[in-house]
Design a protein around this motif. Structure first.
Motif, PDB file in Angstrom:
ATOM      1  N   ASN A  54      -6.304  25.657  -1.885  1.00 41.41           N
ATOM      2  CA  ASN A  54      -7.699  24.908  -2.334  1.00 41.41           C
ATOM      3  C   ASN A  54      -7.208  23.738  -3.075  1.00 41.41           C
ATOM      4  N   ARG A  55      -5.814  23.792  -3.675  1.00 41.29           N
ATOM      5  CA  ARG A  55      -5.435  22.692  -4.410  1.00 41.29           C
ATOM      6  C   ARG A  55      -4.625  21.678  -3.893  1.00 41.29           C
ATOM      7  N   ILE A  56      -4.413  22.010  -2.384  1.00 38.11           N
ATOM      8  CA  ILE A  56      -3.379  20.961  -1.822  1.00 38.11           C
ATOM      9  C   ILE A  56      -4.120  19.564  -1.378  1.00 38.11           C
ATOM     10  N   VAL A  57      -3.354  18.658  -1.923  1.00 43.69           N
ATOM     11  CA  VAL A  57      -4.281  17.252  -1.609  1.00 43.69           C
ATOM     12  C   VAL A  57      -2.925  16.407  -0.749  1.00 43.69           C
ATOM     13  N   TYR A  58      -1.698  16.470  -1.178  1.00 41.50           N
ATOM     14  CA  TYR A  58      -0.445  15.937  -0.571  1.00 41.50           C
ATOM     15  C   TYR A  58       0.309  16.978  -0.426  1.00 41.50           C
ATOM     16  N   ASN A  59       1.135  16.807   0.657  1.00 40.48           N
ATOM     17  CA  ASN A  59       2.176  17.624   1.003  1.00 40.48           C
ATOM     18  C   ASN A  59       3.645  17.056   1.307  1.00 40.48           C
ATOM     19  N   ILE A  60       4.363  17.712   1.566  1.00 37.60           N
ATOM     20  CA  ILE A  60       5.983  17.157   1.510  1.00 37.60           C
ATOM     21  C   ILE A  60       6.095  16.123   2.399  1.00 37.60           C
ATOM     22  N   LEU A  63       4.812  13.120   0.775  1.00 33.42           N
ATOM     23  CA  LEU A  63       5.564  12.621  -0.331  1.00 33.42           C
ATOM     24  C   LEU A  63       6.926  11.849   0.337  1.00 33.42           C
ATOM     25  N   LEU A  64       7.637  12.504   1.438  1.00 30.03           N
ATOM     26  CA  LEU A  64       8.709  11.964   1.678  1.00 30.03           C
ATOM     27  C   LEU A  64       8.524  10.551   2.359  1.00 30.03           C
ATOM     28  N   GLU A  65       7.204  10.299   3.004  1.00 35.04           N
ATOM     29  CA  GLU A  65       7.032   9.042   3.724  1.00 35.04           C
ATOM     30  C   GLU A  65       6.382   8.088   2.730  1.00 35.04           C
ATOM     31  N   GLY A  66       6.310   8.652   1.445  1.00 35.25           N
ATOM     32  CA  GLY A  66       5.929   7.512   0.546  1.00 35.25           C
ATOM     33  C   GLY A  66       4.219   7.351   0.286  1.00 35.25           C
ATOM     34  N   ARG A  67       3.537   8.252   0.768  1.00 33.93           N
ATOM     35  CA  ARG A  67       2.313   8.300   0.613  1.00 33.93           C
ATOM     36  C   ARG A  67       1.843   8.877  -0.789  1.00 33.93           C
ATOM     37  N   ALA A  68       2.648   9.741  -1.311  1.00 32.74           N
ATOM     38  CA  ALA A  68       2.035  10.337  -2.625  1.00 32.74           C
ATOM     39  C   ALA A  68       3.293  10.263  -3.322  1.00 32.74           C
ATOM     40  N   LYS A  69       2.929  10.186  -4.820  1.00 31.40           N
ATOM     41  CA  LYS A  69       3.972  10.532  -5.894  1.00 31.40           C
ATOM     42  C   LYS A  69       4.262  11.941  -6.024  1.00 31.40           C
ATOM     43  N   LEU A  70       5.758  12.110  -6.534  1.00 34.21           N
ATOM     44  CA  LEU A  70       6.053  13.278  -6.810  1.00 34.21           C
ATOM     45  C   LEU A  70       5.108  14.320  -7.539  1.00 34.21           C
ATOM     46  N   LYS A  99      15.712  14.308   7.080  1.00 35.15           N
ATOM     47  CA  LYS A  99      16.655  15.175   6.243  1.00 35.15           C
ATOM     48  C   LYS A  99      17.511  14.382   5.128  1.00 35.15           C
ATOM     49  N   GLU A 100      17.788  13.421   5.206  1.00 40.08           N
ATOM     50  CA  GLU A 100      18.313  12.414   4.317  1.00 40.08           C
ATOM     51  C   GLU A 100      17.204  12.415   3.102  1.00 40.08           C
ATOM     52  N   LYS A 101      15.998  12.082   3.515  1.00 39.95           N
ATOM     53  CA  LYS A 101      14.853  11.955   2.404  1.00 39.95           C
ATOM     54  C   LYS A 101      14.802  13.125   1.391  1.00 39.95           C
ATOM     55  N   PHE A 102      14.856  14.257   2.527  1.00 42.94           N
ATOM     56  CA  PHE A 102      14.567  15.856   1.666  1.00 42.94           C
ATOM     57  C   PHE A 102      15.872  15.956   0.943  1.00 42.94           C
ATOM     58  N   LEU A 103      16.934  15.601   1.351  1.00 40.38           N
ATOM     59  CA  LEU A 103      18.105  16.055   0.612  1.00 40.38           C
ATOM     60  C   LEU A 103      18.037  15.333  -0.809  1.00 40.38           C
ATOM     61  N   ASP A 104      17.638  13.920  -0.799  1.00 44.47           N
ATOM     62  CA  ASP A 104      17.430  13.096  -2.097  1.00 44.47           C
ATOM     63  C   ASP A 104      16.452  13.722  -2.871  1.00 44.47           C
ATOM     64  N   LEU A 105      15.280  14.226  -2.199  1.00 48.34           N
ATOM     65  CA  LEU A 105      14.353  15.135  -3.074  1.00 48.34           C
ATOM     66  C   LEU A 105      14.867  16.356  -3.637  1.00 48.34           C
ATOM     67  N   LEU A 106      15.638  16.949  -3.152  1.00 47.17           N
ATOM     68  CA  LEU A 106      16.314  18.002  -3.754  1.00 47.17           C
ATOM     69  C   LEU A 106      16.956  17.723  -4.971  1.00 47.17           C
ATOM     70  N   ASN A 107      17.956  16.630  -4.782  1.00 45.78           N
ATOM     71  CA  ASN A 107      18.649  16.200  -5.826  1.00 45.78           C
ATOM     72  C   ASN A 107      17.863  15.890  -7.184  1.00 45.78           C
ATOM     73  N   LEU A 108      16.586  15.286  -6.795  1.00 41.34           N
ATOM     74  CA  LEU A 108      15.726  14.834  -7.978  1.00 41.34           C
ATOM     75  C   LEU A 108      15.119  16.082  -8.616  1.00 41.34           C
ATOM     76  N   LEU A 109      14.707  17.150  -7.703  1.00 43.83           N
ATOM     77  CA  LEU A 109      14.162  18.230  -8.406  1.00 43.83           C
ATOM     78  C   LEU A 109      15.030  19.268  -9.179  1.00 43.83           C
ATOM     79  N   LYS A 110      16.411  18.958  -8.736  1.00 45.83           N
ATOM     80  CA  LYS A 110      17.469  19.890  -9.500  1.00 45.83           C
ATOM     81  C   LYS A 110      17.406  19.511 -10.726  1.00 45.83           C
TER      82      LYS A 110
END
Lengths: 260, 210
Positions: A54-60, A63-70, A99-110
């Motif tokens: 019930n807490r989900i507003v935005y999904n991955i 996020l990757l398509e720029g519709r939501a902030k991290l 895939k490229e955007k997802f890998l960038d996201l992982l580097n940020l999360l790390k």
């Protein structure tokens, strides 16, 4: 710098999402900052297992398509600050993830978290290869059935061919009574076939369905053997040397006790 | 209590007929003369032992001896080692040191030796023999180009199916528990799986002509 682990299996329904939920929550309880990513796009359920639907507003995908902030896509766990969930999109398909955007996201999360757990979709297609692409370690979940073992073996082969050599195994849903009678493969039989490191074994627990339906993973039920099994695995991932659980068949008295 | 049946070893007298290299007419003539002269011994077993190079004369000798009622029990042919060694040296052997996993497949020209397991769902195809020094749960195809003399050796044979040349054999339905090394080969168009030890003994006997 955090560590990225992908949880995968090849075969569906062996407990990948349940394992991801329990490892992520177990780590969070131990005080680590964790993010769990549901990469099973189109068939999300990690949110339900964690009780955060019930807490989900935005999904991955948002996020990757720029519709939501991290910060707005990372869903805070209701039990504390340490765990964050990045939910899958239910309306998209696996191919919609870049895939490229997802890998960038992982580097940020790390940089922001101690551990990143990626819940891989079943199968060996695009979804799976996206899931392990950025991982430092891969955790394979397998149940003691030949079909699950063969699929796990296939996955190990693909991972090795892609240069992933930090592969470890969780044997899920072991039934000590059946292993003792020789009706079920033991973890040793499985390890002999797969020839990878054993990360842990998790016993079969009828209460698992209840935990999932309630959205309260097994690690929260601290007195159970299952919770112990998951906590041991999280400790091993943190670098501790914890001996493997010795699962014994339940005695008659214990069974009677549980019924009362 | 005494046994009803007892086995006792007994050595029997038999003829060993040595065939020297010579022309066919002479061999035939001498065989007939020999058979006639020793006719009273024709209940004795006979072993034929040709000199090297005289193997092609054996049929004439046996034919004529049979006419006079001799009991032929075998033919002892010398192995020509030098020739067979040079033949095997020409074949290529590929050695693989790893576990071959589900979905992986190998196609090999020549013989293959696998130092590891062949897991369920994996495949090996070789034009020659396949030797698996581990457990074998995959699908193996020896003599893939039609070589019917190809064999498959496994330390632990658990394959659902094995293929030699153009023949296919399915595993029996019940789960196997045997763990002894086994060998599969073609014998009159049927794939036979046999314990490696038994196979060795059988081959020894063949070599001795027993």
């Amino acid at each position: 710098m955090g560590k990225i682990y992908t949880i995968t299996s090849g075969k569906g329904g062996v407990g990948k999402s349940t394992t991801t939920a329990n490892l992520a929550l177990g780590m969070a309880i131990a005080g680590k900052k964790v993010v769990a990513i549901d990469l099973d796009i189109g068939l999300r359920n990690l949110d339900m297992i964690l009780g955060l639907e019930n807490r989900i507003v935005y999904n991955i995908i948002d996020l990757l398509e720029g519709r939501a902030k991290l910060n707005s896509a990372l869903i805070r766990d209701k039990r504390g600050d340490n765990l964050k969930l990045l939910a899958a999109s239910q309306t998209n398909s696996k191919e919609d993830l870049s895939k490229e955007k997802f890998l960038d996201l992982l580097n940020l999360l790390k940089e922001q978290f101690d551990f990143v757990f990626i819940d891989s979709p079943a199968g060996i297609e695009t979804g799976f290869s996206n899931a392990f692409a950025g991982a430092e370690g891969v955790i394979i979940v397998a149940t003691p059935e030949i079909s699950s073992i063969r699929d796990a073996d296939r996955v190990v082969g693909i991972l090795e061919a892609n240069g992933k050599h930090n592969i470890s195994l969780i044997v899920n849903r072991i039934k000590p009574e059946m292993v003792k009678k020789g009706e079920m493969m033991s973890q040793d039989d499985i390890l002999q076939i797969l020839a990878i490191d054993l990360l842990g074994i998790v016993p079969d627990d009828p209460k698992m369905i209840e935990y999932t339906n309630k959205g309260e993973p097994a690690v929260l039920d601290k007195i159970s053997v299952t919770a112990n099994a998951y906590i041991n695995i999280t400790r091993r991932l943190m670098g501790e040397d914890v001996p493997q659980l010795e699962l014994k068949p339940k005695s008659f008295l214990r069974k009677l006790f549980e019924r009362l | 209590m005494s046994n009803a049946i007892e086995a006792k070893g007994k050595s029997i007298v038999c003829f060993e007929i040595v065939v020297h290299k010579d022309d066919m007419k002479k061999i035939e003539k001498e065989t007939v003369r020999f058979a006639k002269n020793t006719k009273i011994f024709n209940t004795r077993p006979v072993i034929i032992k040709p000199d090297s190079g005289a193997e092609n004369l054996v049929p004439i000798v046996t034919e004529n001896l049979k006419k006079f009622g001799f009991h032929l029990i075998g033919c002892q042919i010398k192995q020509q080692h030098s020739e067979s060694v040079s033949k095997t040296e020409k074949r290529e052997i590929t050695a693989v040191h790893k576990t071959i996993r589900s979905g992986q497949s190998y196609e090999i020209d020549g013989d293959m030796v696998l130092f590891g397991n062949l897991n369920s769902g994996a495949e090996i195809k070789a034009t020659g023999n396949i030797v698996i020094l581990g457990s074998n749960s995959g699908i193996v195809h020896a003599g893939a180009d039609g070589d019917e003399s190809a064999v498959i050796f496994s330390m632990k044979l658990l394959s659902p199916q094995i293929r030699i040349a153009d023949k296919v054999a399915r595993a029996p339905r019940e789960n196997r528990v045997e763990t002894e090394p086994e060998i599969a080969f073609l014998s009159s168009s049927t794939i036979i799986v046999q314990s490696y030890n038994d196979w060795l003994i059988r081959n020894e006997k063949l070599n001795l002509g027993i």
